[in-house]
Design a protein around this motif. Structure first.
Motif, PDB file in Angstrom:
ATOM      1  N   HIS A 198       0.802  -1.231   0.000  1.00  0.00           N
ATOM      2  CA  HIS A 198       0.000   0.000   0.000  1.00  0.00           C
ATOM      3  C   HIS A 198       0.830   1.275   0.000  1.00  0.00           C
ATOM      4  O   HIS A 198       0.377   2.319  -0.468  1.00  0.00           O
ATOM      5  CB  HIS A 198      -0.978   0.003   1.176  1.00  0.00           C
ATOM      6  CG  HIS A 198      -0.333   0.140   2.516  1.00  0.00           C
ATOM      7  ND1 HIS A 198       0.194  -0.949   3.183  1.00  0.00           N
ATOM      8  CD2 HIS A 198      -0.113   1.224   3.307  1.00  0.00           C
ATOM      9  CE1 HIS A 198       0.689  -0.534   4.338  1.00  0.00           C
ATOM     10  NE2 HIS A 198       0.527   0.770   4.428  1.00  0.00           N
ATOM     11  N   ASP A 199       2.056   1.225   0.544  1.00  0.00           N
ATOM     12  CA  ASP A 199       2.854   2.453   0.577  1.00  0.00           C
ATOM     13  C   ASP A 199       4.275   2.271   0.062  1.00  0.00           C
ATOM     14  O   ASP A 199       5.089   3.191   0.115  1.00  0.00           O
ATOM     15  CB  ASP A 199       2.902   3.021   1.998  1.00  0.00           C
ATOM     16  CG  ASP A 199       3.540   2.049   2.983  1.00  0.00           C
ATOM     17  OD1 ASP A 199       3.988   0.966   2.557  1.00  0.00           O
ATOM     18  OD2 ASP A 199       3.589   2.376   4.189  1.00  0.00           O
ATOM     19  N   LYS A 200       4.591   1.062  -0.435  1.00  0.00           N
ATOM     20  CA  LYS A 200       5.906   0.750  -1.012  1.00  0.00           C
ATOM     21  C   LYS A 200       7.054   0.841  -0.003  1.00  0.00           C
ATOM     22  O   LYS A 200       8.224   0.842  -0.388  1.00  0.00           O
ATOM     23  CB  LYS A 200       6.218   1.692  -2.204  1.00  0.00           C
ATOM     24  CG  LYS A 200       5.164   1.688  -3.298  1.00  0.00           C
ATOM     25  CD  LYS A 200       4.924   0.289  -3.839  1.00  0.00           C
ATOM     26  CE  LYS A 200       3.888   0.297  -4.966  1.00  0.00           C
ATOM     27  NZ  LYS A 200       3.572  -1.050  -5.452  1.00  0.00           N
ATOM     28  N   ALA A 201       6.728   0.909   1.285  1.00  0.00           N
ATOM     29  CA  ALA A 201       7.778   0.957   2.302  1.00  0.00           C
ATOM     30  C   ALA A 201       8.391  -0.424   2.466  1.00  0.00           C
ATOM     31  O   ALA A 201       7.711  -1.449   2.347  1.00  0.00           O
ATOM     32  CB  ALA A 201       7.192   1.434   3.628  1.00  0.00           C
ATOM     33  N   TRP A 202       9.718  -0.438   2.736  1.00  0.00           N
ATOM     34  CA  TRP A 202      10.414  -1.707   2.961  1.00  0.00           C
ATOM     35  C   TRP A 202      10.397  -2.014   4.456  1.00  0.00           C
ATOM     36  O   TRP A 202      10.886  -1.232   5.274  1.00  0.00           O
ATOM     37  CB  TRP A 202      11.851  -1.626   2.454  1.00  0.00           C
ATOM     38  CG  TRP A 202      11.906  -1.637   0.957  1.00  0.00           C
ATOM     39  CD1 TRP A 202      11.838  -0.555   0.128  1.00  0.00           C
ATOM     40  CD2 TRP A 202      12.021  -2.783   0.130  1.00  0.00           C
ATOM     41  NE1 TRP A 202      11.894  -0.950  -1.188  1.00  0.00           N
ATOM     42  CE2 TRP A 202      12.021  -2.313  -1.221  1.00  0.00           C
ATOM     43  CE3 TRP A 202      12.132  -4.152   0.366  1.00  0.00           C
ATOM     44  CZ2 TRP A 202      12.114  -3.174  -2.306  1.00  0.00           C
ATOM     45  CZ3 TRP A 202      12.240  -5.009  -0.723  1.00  0.00           C
ATOM     46  CH2 TRP A 202      12.218  -4.526  -2.053  1.00  0.00           C
ATOM     47  N   VAL A 203       9.804  -3.148   4.799  1.00  0.00           N
ATOM     48  CA  VAL A 203       9.615  -3.500   6.217  1.00  0.00           C
ATOM     49  C   VAL A 203       9.991  -4.976   6.427  1.00  0.00           C
ATOM     50  O   VAL A 203      10.128  -5.740   5.474  1.00  0.00           O
ATOM     51  CB  VAL A 203       8.139  -3.288   6.651  1.00  0.00           C
ATOM     52  CG1 VAL A 203       7.753  -1.828   6.572  1.00  0.00           C
ATOM     53  CG2 VAL A 203       7.199  -4.141   5.800  1.00  0.00           C
ATOM     54  N   GLU A 204      10.155  -5.333   7.720  1.00  0.00           N
ATOM     55  CA  GLU A 204      10.360  -6.747   8.050  1.00  0.00           C
ATOM     56  C   GLU A 204       9.124  -7.546   7.659  1.00  0.00           C
ATOM     57  O   GLU A 204       8.000  -7.054   7.788  1.00  0.00           O
ATOM     58  CB  GLU A 204      10.589  -6.928   9.548  1.00  0.00           C
ATOM     59  CG  GLU A 204      11.958  -6.559  10.044  1.00  0.00           C
ATOM     60  CD  GLU A 204      12.137  -6.932  11.510  1.00  0.00           C
ATOM     61  OE1 GLU A 204      11.133  -7.268  12.165  1.00  0.00           O
ATOM     62  OE2 GLU A 204      13.287  -6.888  11.986  1.00  0.00           O
ATOM     63  N   PRO A 205       9.281  -8.781   7.191  1.00  0.00           N
ATOM     64  CA  PRO A 205       8.105  -9.635   6.972  1.00  0.00           C
ATOM     65  C   PRO A 205       7.320  -9.789   8.282  1.00  0.00           C
ATOM     66  O   PRO A 205       7.916  -9.848   9.366  1.00  0.00           O
ATOM     67  CB  PRO A 205       8.716 -10.970   6.545  1.00  0.00           C
ATOM     68  CG  PRO A 205      10.087 -10.642   6.056  1.00  0.00           C
ATOM     69  CD  PRO A 205      10.549  -9.472   6.867  1.00  0.00           C
ATOM     70  N   ALA A 206       6.007  -9.840   8.183  1.00  0.00           N
ATOM     71  CA  ALA A 206       5.175  -9.918   9.393  1.00  0.00           C
ATOM     72  C   ALA A 206       5.532 -11.124  10.251  1.00  0.00           C
ATOM     73  O   ALA A 206       5.532 -11.047  11.484  1.00  0.00           O
ATOM     74  CB  ALA A 206       3.702  -9.962   8.998  1.00  0.00           C
ATOM     75  N   TRP A 207       5.891 -12.220   9.601  1.00  0.00           N
ATOM     76  CA  TRP A 207       6.180 -13.444  10.367  1.00  0.00           C
ATOM     77  C   TRP A 207       7.495 -13.358  11.131  1.00  0.00           C
ATOM     78  O   TRP A 207       7.786 -14.195  11.983  1.00  0.00           O
ATOM     79  CB  TRP A 207       6.205 -14.663   9.442  1.00  0.00           C
ATOM     80  CG  TRP A 207       7.111 -14.541   8.256  1.00  0.00           C
ATOM     81  CD1 TRP A 207       6.759 -14.164   6.995  1.00  0.00           C
ATOM     82  CD2 TRP A 207       8.518 -14.793   8.215  1.00  0.00           C
ATOM     83  NE1 TRP A 207       7.846 -14.157   6.169  1.00  0.00           N
ATOM     84  CE2 TRP A 207       8.952 -14.539   6.889  1.00  0.00           C
ATOM     85  CE3 TRP A 207       9.458 -15.209   9.158  1.00  0.00           C
ATOM     86  CZ2 TRP A 207      10.268 -14.687   6.491  1.00  0.00           C
ATOM     87  CZ3 TRP A 207      10.774 -15.359   8.761  1.00  0.00           C
ATOM     88  CH2 TRP A 207      11.184 -15.094   7.449  1.00  0.00           C
TER      89      TRP A 207
END
Length: 232
Positions: A198-207
């Protein structure tokens, strides 16, 4: 993991023979402790019952004495037939309860000693099971680590593409000075990341976050080891 659970539940693996035998001993020891503790409860009830029965006798004796005293004061003959019958019955019951309590005290001592022996055996069985569990966990960890290595190696090609695309994109824009902040550098410096839709931000995988640490593997392993007779 599912394969391990099935083997643990059915006992079809020949290598599981020692573990299955120990689990059976744990279950038998647990059942014996429960049975003995139930008997100990009955013994305590018998001891308490003797106290209650003795109090009934004492109450009746006091009531009989009161009848005699009332008769003396009133100048008449005390009628003791009814209370004497009650007292005789209560005394007989109290004597039996006292004997039962004596037996229960001896039984309680023997039961307590046996419970300690069984609990010691139970602790020894569980300690051996823990050793088997630690060996199983080491094997599973090595398997998972090898699989993890294969998965990481499989990321090489798409990550190399990300590296190359990012570097060339900045070069075409004449902003090679921004290359240090590219996706490639971010992955290198910050570790595993995915791009949020939704915002193209790079984040840790939820798991990967802390709330996911008790995942399917944890649940399956704890269920399996509890099935072995271990307490977690």
């Amino acid at each position: 993991m599912q394969r391990l659970k099935i083997a643990a539940e059915t006992g079809t693996d020949s290598d599981d023979a020692e573990r299955i035998a120990l689990t059976e001993r744990v279950r038998a020891a647990e059942a014996e402790v429960r049975r003995l503790e139930d008997e100990a409860t009955k013994c305590r009830a018998a001891i308490d019952g003797a106290v209650d029965a003795a109090e009934v006798v004492e109450d009746l004796r006091r009531a009989r004495a009161q009848l005699l005293a009332d008769a003396v004061v009133g100048g008449h003959v005390a009628i003791l037939t009814g209370i004497d019958a009650e007292l005789a019955t209560a005394t007989e019951a109290s004597d039996k309860a006292a004997q039962d309590a004596d037996d229960a005290r001896i039984m309680s001592s023997v039961i307590a000693e046996r419970v300690e022996v069984v609990k010691d055996d139970l602790a020894a069985y569980r300690e051996t099971l823990k050793s088997i569990a630690r060996a199983e966990l080491a094997r599973l960890y090595d398997e998972a680590l090898a699989e993890y290595g294969r998965c990481v190696e499989a990321l090489r090609e798409p990550v190399e593409r990300l590296f190359g695309i990012s570097e060339v994109r900045f070069a075409l824009a004449g902003r090679s000075d921004l290359a240090i902040n590219s996706v490639a550098r971010m992955l290198r410096n910050e570790g595993l990341r995915i791009q949020r839709a939704h915002d193209k931000a790079w984040v840790e995988p939820a798991w990967l976050n802390a709330d996911s640490r008790h995942g399917a593997a944890y649940r399956d392993l704890t269920e399996m080891f509890k099935g072995w007779g271990l307490k977690l």
